[in-house]
Motif scaffolding. Structure first.
Motif, PDB file in Angstrom:
ATOM      1  N   UNK A 293      21.947   6.077  18.269  1.00  0.00           N
ATOM      2  CA  UNK A 293      22.977   5.051  18.078  1.00  0.00           C
ATOM      3  C   UNK A 293      23.110   4.607  16.625  1.00  0.00           C
ATOM      4  N   UNK A 294      22.101   4.854  15.807  1.00  0.00           N
ATOM      5  CA  UNK A 294      22.184   4.476  14.395  1.00  0.00           C
ATOM      6  C   UNK A 294      23.061   5.428  13.588  1.00  0.00           C
ATOM      7  N   UNK A 295      23.342   6.597  14.142  1.00  0.00           N
ATOM      8  CA  UNK A 295      24.089   7.606  13.411  1.00  0.00           C
ATOM      9  C   UNK A 295      23.214   8.587  12.661  1.00  0.00           C
ATOM     10  N   UNK A 296      21.900   8.387  12.682  1.00  0.00           N
ATOM     11  CA  UNK A 296      20.956   9.281  12.018  1.00  0.00           C
ATOM     12  C   UNK A 296      20.171  10.061  13.061  1.00  0.00           C
ATOM     13  N   UNK A 297      19.444  11.086  12.620  1.00  0.00           N
ATOM     14  CA  UNK A 297      18.748  11.986  13.539  1.00  0.00           C
ATOM     15  C   UNK A 297      17.249  11.694  13.543  1.00  0.00           C
ATOM     16  N   UNK A 298      16.700  11.105  14.585  1.00  0.00           N
ATOM     17  CA  UNK A 298      15.272  10.785  14.632  1.00  0.00           C
ATOM     18  C   UNK A 298      14.402  12.042  14.639  1.00  0.00           C
ATOM     19  N   UNK A 299      13.297  11.976  13.918  1.00  0.00           N
ATOM     20  CA  UNK A 299      12.369  13.100  13.832  1.00  0.00           C
ATOM     21  C   UNK A 299      10.942  12.617  14.022  1.00  0.00           C
ATOM     22  N   UNK A 300      10.074  13.567  14.355  1.00  0.00           N
ATOM     23  CA  UNK A 300       8.636  13.309  14.389  1.00  0.00           C
ATOM     24  C   UNK A 300       8.151  13.151  12.944  1.00  0.00           C
ATOM     25  N   UNK A 301       7.575  12.014  12.575  1.00  0.00           N
ATOM     26  CA  UNK A 301       7.181  11.808  11.175  1.00  0.00           C
ATOM     27  C   UNK A 301       6.084  12.747  10.695  1.00  0.00           C
ATOM     28  N   UNK A 302       5.361  13.372  11.593  1.00  0.00           N
ATOM     29  CA  UNK A 302       4.276  14.272  11.206  1.00  0.00           C
ATOM     30  C   UNK A 302       4.759  15.691  10.895  1.00  0.00           C
ATOM     31  N   UNK A 303       5.967  16.044  11.345  1.00  0.00           N
ATOM     32  CA  UNK A 303       6.419  17.428  11.208  1.00  0.00           C
ATOM     33  C   UNK A 303       7.888  17.572  10.815  1.00  0.00           C
ATOM     34  N   UNK A 304       8.691  16.517  10.932  1.00  0.00           N
ATOM     35  CA  UNK A 304      10.151  16.549  10.753  1.00  0.00           C
ATOM     36  C   UNK A 304      10.859  17.272  11.898  1.00  0.00           C
ATOM     37  N   UNK A 305      10.168  17.484  13.008  1.00  0.00           N
ATOM     38  CA  UNK A 305      10.788  18.097  14.193  1.00  0.00           C
ATOM     39  C   UNK A 305      11.702  17.077  14.866  1.00  0.00           C
ATOM     40  N   UNK A 306      12.870  17.525  15.293  1.00  0.00           N
ATOM     41  CA  UNK A 306      13.809  16.635  15.973  1.00  0.00           C
ATOM     42  C   UNK A 306      13.192  16.082  17.251  1.00  0.00           C
ATOM     43  N   UNK A 307      13.440  14.807  17.517  1.00  0.00           N
ATOM     44  CA  UNK A 307      12.984  14.222  18.772  1.00  0.00           C
ATOM     45  C   UNK A 307      13.894  14.610  19.926  1.00  0.00           C
ATOM     46  N   UNK A 308      15.050  15.210  19.614  1.00  0.00           N
ATOM     47  CA  UNK A 308      15.990  15.599  20.662  1.00  0.00           C
ATOM     48  C   UNK A 308      15.770  17.022  21.159  1.00  0.00           C
ATOM     49  N   UNK A 309      15.091  17.866  20.351  1.00  0.00           N
ATOM     50  CA  UNK A 309      14.956  19.278  20.713  1.00  0.00           C
ATOM     51  C   UNK A 309      13.749  19.847  19.980  1.00  0.00           C
ATOM     52  N   UNK A 310      12.740  20.363  20.692  1.00  0.00           N
ATOM     53  CA  UNK A 310      11.519  20.839  20.038  1.00  0.00           C
ATOM     54  C   UNK A 310      11.706  22.108  19.215  1.00  0.00           C
ATOM     55  N   UNK A 311      12.858  22.755  19.328  1.00  0.00           N
ATOM     56  CA  UNK A 311      13.109  23.968  18.553  1.00  0.00           C
ATOM     57  C   UNK A 311      13.905  23.705  17.274  1.00  0.00           C
ATOM     58  N   UNK A 312      14.138  22.418  16.978  1.00  0.00           N
ATOM     59  CA  UNK A 312      14.981  22.062  15.833  1.00  0.00           C
ATOM     60  C   UNK A 312      14.239  21.094  14.919  1.00  0.00           C
ATOM     61  N   UNK A 313      14.393  21.299  13.620  1.00  0.00           N
ATOM     62  CA  UNK A 313      13.879  20.388  12.596  1.00  0.00           C
ATOM     63  C   UNK A 313      15.063  19.824  11.814  1.00  0.00           C
ATOM     64  N   UNK A 314      14.976  18.551  11.443  1.00  0.00           N
ATOM     65  CA  UNK A 314      16.045  17.905  10.675  1.00  0.00           C
ATOM     66  C   UNK A 314      15.462  17.397   9.362  1.00  0.00           C
ATOM     67  N   UNK A 315      16.116  17.739   8.262  1.00  0.00           N
ATOM     68  CA  UNK A 315      15.598  17.414   6.930  1.00  0.00           C
ATOM     69  C   UNK A 315      16.560  16.538   6.142  1.00  0.00           C
ATOM     70  N   UNK A 316      15.983  15.852   5.165  1.00  0.00           N
ATOM     71  CA  UNK A 316      16.772  15.217   4.123  1.00  0.00           C
ATOM     72  C   UNK A 316      17.535  13.999   4.580  1.00  0.00           C
ATOM     73  N   UNK A 317      18.718  13.823   3.970  1.00  0.00           N
ATOM     74  CA  UNK A 317      19.491  12.602   4.166  1.00  0.00           C
ATOM     75  C   UNK A 317      19.797  12.322   5.628  1.00  0.00           C
ATOM     76  N   UNK A 318      19.995  13.366   6.440  1.00  0.00           N
ATOM     77  CA  UNK A 318      20.420  13.181   7.828  1.00  0.00           C
ATOM     78  C   UNK A 318      19.332  12.609   8.722  1.00  0.00           C
ATOM     79  N   UNK A 319      18.080  12.715   8.317  1.00  0.00           N
ATOM     80  CA  UNK A 319      16.973  12.359   9.215  1.00  0.00           C
ATOM     81  C   UNK A 319      16.679  10.867   9.212  1.00  0.00           C
ATOM     82  N   UNK A 320      16.258  10.396  10.362  1.00  0.00           N
ATOM     83  CA  UNK A 320      15.710   9.040  10.509  1.00  0.00           C
ATOM     84  C   UNK A 320      14.208   9.195  10.655  1.00  0.00           C
TER      85      UNK A 320
END
Length: 420
Positions: A293-320
């Motif tokens: 809902x914030x408009x950003x993509x939440x990630x696992x802080x230990x790996x940058x893995x997306x919290x929405x899909x274990x096969x995806x990583x989100x980097x940089x400005x887009x990540x929460x």
């Protein structure tokens, strides 16, 4: 930054012959396939790191064949460097073993592990890295949209908008008024709006010394505020005035057709208006269902893995991800973590970096720069800053010049390390 960012490495990286970019077919069919979308500081860094480590087939998907860095683009507006000095191709990544595909992703079919291109072609992956940068929140500034960006530029995605804003500033009438509408947090590169003001003031002192600069800011404080305000006091002869929310700057509307800024309904006529709207993760992160809902993509802080899909990583400005600012150095640091995490995920071995890092430089005037940096640790609640460094307000001219030169050296080495 990867180990080995040395003068020898930089020179060696630039010595190879240019090669053509690959067509959109994945090679290395027997290897795990990692697809990276977005060729900026995060995506390109991750692709190169994975390719150099070996054992995976790495493809980089990017819309344009040349990348223009947003970082240091304020220097173009201030007349300190040409735009061409910020532009890089992907031949160096191809030499490093990355398959580069120029095209636009329009959908991510997560169940099929397939990215659909605008051409209708599909790229399959075993692991996906998404580094799409930012887009603007619609209607964040009433009266402004990207449809009027040729009248009131944002210049927050470097390239033609950067040059448009520079031309508008240089064409202002004598004694005219420039307005900057600053964004709410979080946004790309927290100090950048204020460095931009410093660079615009530097240019106006040369071509229009009686002009004035107005900053309308919805925030009650901003990054490096004391350092910037000291710089404006030293270099701009009272040209710059900052208005925070207590002066109505949280209630802003613009009228591009009449070149007016409305502050709590009261119109202020301006000659140039730089609107930097509120921001969110780039469009692809939304299309892929990676944002919240914030408009950003939440990630696992230990790996940058997306919290929405274990096969995806989100980097940089887009990540929460927590406390890290959105910027090039931060994205590069996150890319190293993600690359290590992907390899461990694929092969079941390998150590992760034990921290993230970030640093950014801001130019107050030619040969006068300041910096802000920190060390960040992954925690369950998010990435947390544990150490920080910032330039002191009372530094002498020699220290500031050394910081300025450090910034220029860093930019050359950093971009060579990624793109060279």
């Amino acid at each position: 930054m990867r180990g080995g960012l040395t003068r020898r490495r930089v020179l060696a990286a630039g010595a190879g012959l240019a090669v053509g970019l690959a067509a959109p077919t994945l090679r290395g069919q027997g290897l795990p396939r990692v697809l990276v979308i977005g060729g900026g500081a995060g995506g390109a860094s991750c692709a190169r790191t994975l390719a150099e480590a070996g054992g995976v087939a790495v493809t980089l998907l990017e819309r344009a064949p040349r990348y223009t860095t947003c970082f240091f683009s304020n220097h173009v507006i201030g007349g300190l460097r040409p735009l061409e000095s910020l532009q890089f191709g992907y031949e160096g990544l191809a030499r490093a073993g990355v398959q580069v595909v120029i095209g636009e992703a329009v959908a991510v079919e997560r169940s099929a592990r397939l990215v659909r291109l605008a051409t209708g072609e599909g790229l399959v992956y075993d692991r996906l890295v998404v580094s799409p940068g930012i887009d603007f929140v619609p209607d964040a500034v009433p009266g402004w949209s990207e449809d009027v960006a040729e009248i009131m530029p944002h210049a927050w995605k470097a390239g033609p908008q950067t040059l448009l804003l520079k031309r508008q500033i240089e064409a202002m009438p004598e004694g005219g008024t420039f307005a900057l509408i600053a964004p709410p947090a979080p946004y790309r590169c927290p100090p950048a709006p204020y460095e931009r003001v410093s660079m615009i003031a530097h240019r106006l002192k040369q071509v229009n010394p009686t002009a004035k600069i107005l900053i309308f800011d919805p925030k009650d404080h901003f990054s490096k505020q004391t350092l910037f305000e000291n710089g404006w006091g030293k270099y701009t002869n009272g040209m710059v005035t900052w208005f925070g929310p207590e002066f109505g700057a949280a209630d802003i509307e613009v009228r591009p057709e009449t070149m007016e800024v409305l502050v709590e309904g009261e119109a202020e006529k301006v000659d140039v208006c730089n609107v930097i709207p509120a921001q969110q993760a780039g469009k692809l992160a939304h299309l892929a269902g990676l944002t919240d809902a914030t408009g950003w993509a939440p990630v696992d802080p230990f790996t940058m893995r997306s919290l929405a899909d274990p096969n995806i990583w989100v980097l940089g400005d887009a990540s929460a991800q927590g406390a890290m600012p959105k910027g090039a150095f931060a994205a590069h640091s996150q890319a190293q973590m993600a690359a290590a995490a992907i390899r461990r995920d694929l092969f079941g071995a390998g150590d992760l970096p034990d921290h993230y890092s970030n640093i950014c430089w801001s130019v107050l005037a030619p040969r006068d720069a300041v910096k802000l940096g920190g060390i960040y640790m992954p925690r369950a609640e998010g990435i947390t800053q544990t150490e920080s460094v910032i330039s002191a307000a009372g530094e002498d001219a020699a220290t500031r010049q050394a910081t300025y030169e450090e910034a220029q050296t860093w930019y050359g080495a950093f971009t060579q390390d990624i793109f060279g």
